[in-house]
Design a protein around this motif. Structure first.
Motif, short mmCIF file in Angstrom:
data_model
loop_
_atom_site.label_atom_id
_atom_site.label_comp_id
_atom_site.label_asym_id
_atom_site.label_seq_id
_atom_site.Cartn_x
_atom_site.Cartn_y
_atom_site.Cartn_z
N ARG A 1 0.84 -1.21 0.00
CA ARG A 1 0.00 0.00 0.00
C ARG A 1 0.87 1.25 0.00
N SER B 1 0.79 3.94 -2.92
CA SER B 1 0.50 5.33 -2.61
C SER B 1 1.59 6.26 -3.15
N LEU C 1 -0.14 6.30 7.73
CA LEU C 1 -1.60 6.10 7.73
C LEU C 1 -2.22 6.68 6.46
N ALA C 2 -1.68 7.83 6.03
CA ALA C 2 -2.24 8.46 4.82
C ALA C 2 -1.99 7.57 3.61
N SER D 1 -1.69 4.33 3.55
CA SER D 1 -2.60 3.19 3.63
C SER D 1 -4.02 3.60 3.22
N ASP D 2 -4.46 4.77 3.73
CA ASP D 2 -5.82 5.23 3.40
C ASP D 2 -5.96 5.54 1.91
N THR D 3 -4.90 6.15 1.34
CA THR D 3 -4.94 6.48 -0.10
C THR D 3 -5.12 5.22 -0.91
N GLY E 1 -8.53 3.59 -0.35
CA GLY E 1 -9.58 4.41 -0.95
C GLY E 1 -9.65 4.24 -2.46
#
Lengths: 194, 240
Positions: free
Chosen positions: A179, A183, B41-42, B44-46, B49
């Motif tokens: 992830r 990202s 955390l960002a 992972s969220d990106t 999402g």
């Protein structure tokens, strides 16, 4: 005998016939898994139908040639998934060496049916899906398959860990790293999402 | 900088279950004061999402002609089964295996002899060694560069019956590996390890593409089940 035991017994019988060269028996064995495997293959190959079909064909041929090695310790589905997974690791160089998606290529994921088709689904949404899959295809295979299985296909963690032959904690660590890398790719290619 | 261990643990815990209220609160409050954890955390969220939400249907029909093509290929396979499909049925006694290995060695010797006596540029024997089959075989590909070379691609391909020896499954399961990088002036070494899984004669092919030229090696591995003889030949370089 439970339903699962009956199914395993049927699979062993079909596998034995396939080992003797019975193609119909082999086709029957792979029939149930084929649509799910093709979905996985398509996600792994960045939405490229030609690559997905190539890899799946090779995996099926290997499964047929090695069908004697299927001993029924796991289900035939699990055994077959592992072969497809290995085939993607073997194909990684080939897949990376060619463009993931060409403009105007009508064999891309933008032509895929959505799980929620309807008039509201816009071309932009389809394009965006294609672009996301392009980015997924840029990840190294072990990260790509973690993201494809857990985030895209929403397969259970325990099932995924078993298929990949790794522990749950190893899978979670791999997924976290995947992830992060994904990202990073999104940040670097913001124009994809404008 | 890496995120804090507690954050990593909680993110891992959130996979497959919802976080407890106090755990979620900790993450929220901690992320507000810790830039590394906030970035973690960002990220992972990106990813979540973007990736969630039916990117690819769970099941897709294979393309038209896929099944026909597969059936055709399966028929070819069923009609011409590989030799190794029969191997499990063959049982050799030890002296028979030794005899067969000797025959194979003689055959390779004969082929090599005649091959070396052609007029064309010949392969050169670089190195030869014999090791026990109990241990993985370590091989060094060595290239002498008279000046630095910015871009080199080296590919190593294995025959059936030979596997890369590695703790990493993705390496051990692969049939070939490609290395890309630069060569420094002097000797540049690319080491790798293999294991021969079945007795017989196996081959490893390597090629290094440097500019317009291809440099190739053939490595012959002859195993009688106990000992493994390796011979590495350098082929004449040729233009790509």
């Amino acid at each position: 005998m439970t339903g699962r035991e009956t199914r395993n017994s049927e699979q062993k019988e079909l596998a034995a016939r396939a080992a003797g060269g019975d193609i119909r028996a082999f086709e029957e064995l792979i029939m149930a898994e084929r649509p799910r495997l093709y979905s996985f293959a398509l996600a792994m190959s960045g939405g490229n139908h030609a690559d997905a079909a190539d890899v799946l064909q090779e995996a099926f041929i290997k499964a047929f040639v090695n069908i004697r090695r299927f001993r029924g310790d796991s289900s035939f589905g699990t055994w077959l998934w592992r072969i497809v997974h290995n085939e993607f690791l073997n194909y990684r160089v080939a897949l990376r060496s060619r463009p993931i998606r060409q403009e105007g290529d009508d064999e891309t994921v933008s032509r895929l049916p959505s799980d929620h088709p309807g008039p509201a689904e816009s071309l932009i949404a389809a394009e965006r899906r294609a672009k996301v899959l392009e980015l997924v295809a840029l990840l190294p295979p072990k990260y790509r398959e973690a993201i494809v299985m857990i985030d895209i296909r929403e397969q259970p963690y325990d099932e995924t860990a078993e298929l990949l032959g790794i522990s749950m904690s190893a899978l979670k660590t791999r997924l976290m790293r995947a992830r992060e890398k994904f990202s990073e790719l999104v940040r670097k290619r913001k124009e994809h999402f404008i | 900088m890496k995120p804090c261990e507690r954050t990593v643990q909680l993110v891992a815990a959130s996979m497959g279950r919802d976080l407890e209220r106090d755990e979620a609160l900790f993450l929220k409050e901690h992320a507000a004061v810790c830039p590394e954890c906030r970035a973690h955390l960002a990220a992972s969220d990106t990813a979540i999402g973007i990736l969630k939400g039916g990117l690819v249907p769970q099941e897709i029909d294979t393309p038209p002609l896929f099944n026909e093509r597969l059936r055709e290929r399966l028929r070819e396979r069923a009609g011409h089964p590989s030799w190794y499909r029969y191997l499990p049925q063959i049982r050799f006694r030890r002296f028979e295996l030794g005899f067969l290995a000797t025959l194979l060695l003689l055959a390779v010797g004969a082929v090599t002899f005649f091959y070396f006596h052609e007029d064309a540029p010949q392969p050169q024997l670089v190195t030869q060694k014999e090791v026990s089959t109990d241990t993985p075989l370590s091989i060094d590909l060595e290239y002498l560069a008279v000046h630095p070379i910015a871009e080199v691609t080296v590919t190593i391909e294995l025959d059936e019956g030979v596997v890369f020896h590695s703790d990493y499954r993705e390496i051990a399961d692969a049939r070939s590996h490609t290395w890309k990088g630069r060569f420094n002036e002097g000797i540049n070494s690319i080491p790798f390890m293999v294991t021969v899984e079945k007795p017989g004669i196996r081959e490893i092919r390597t090629r290094a593409d440097i500019g317009d030229w291809r440099h190739e090696h053939r490595i012959t591995l002859t195993s009688n089940g106990k000992m493994l003889t390796m011979a590495m030949y350098r082929l004449p370089k040729r233009r790509i």
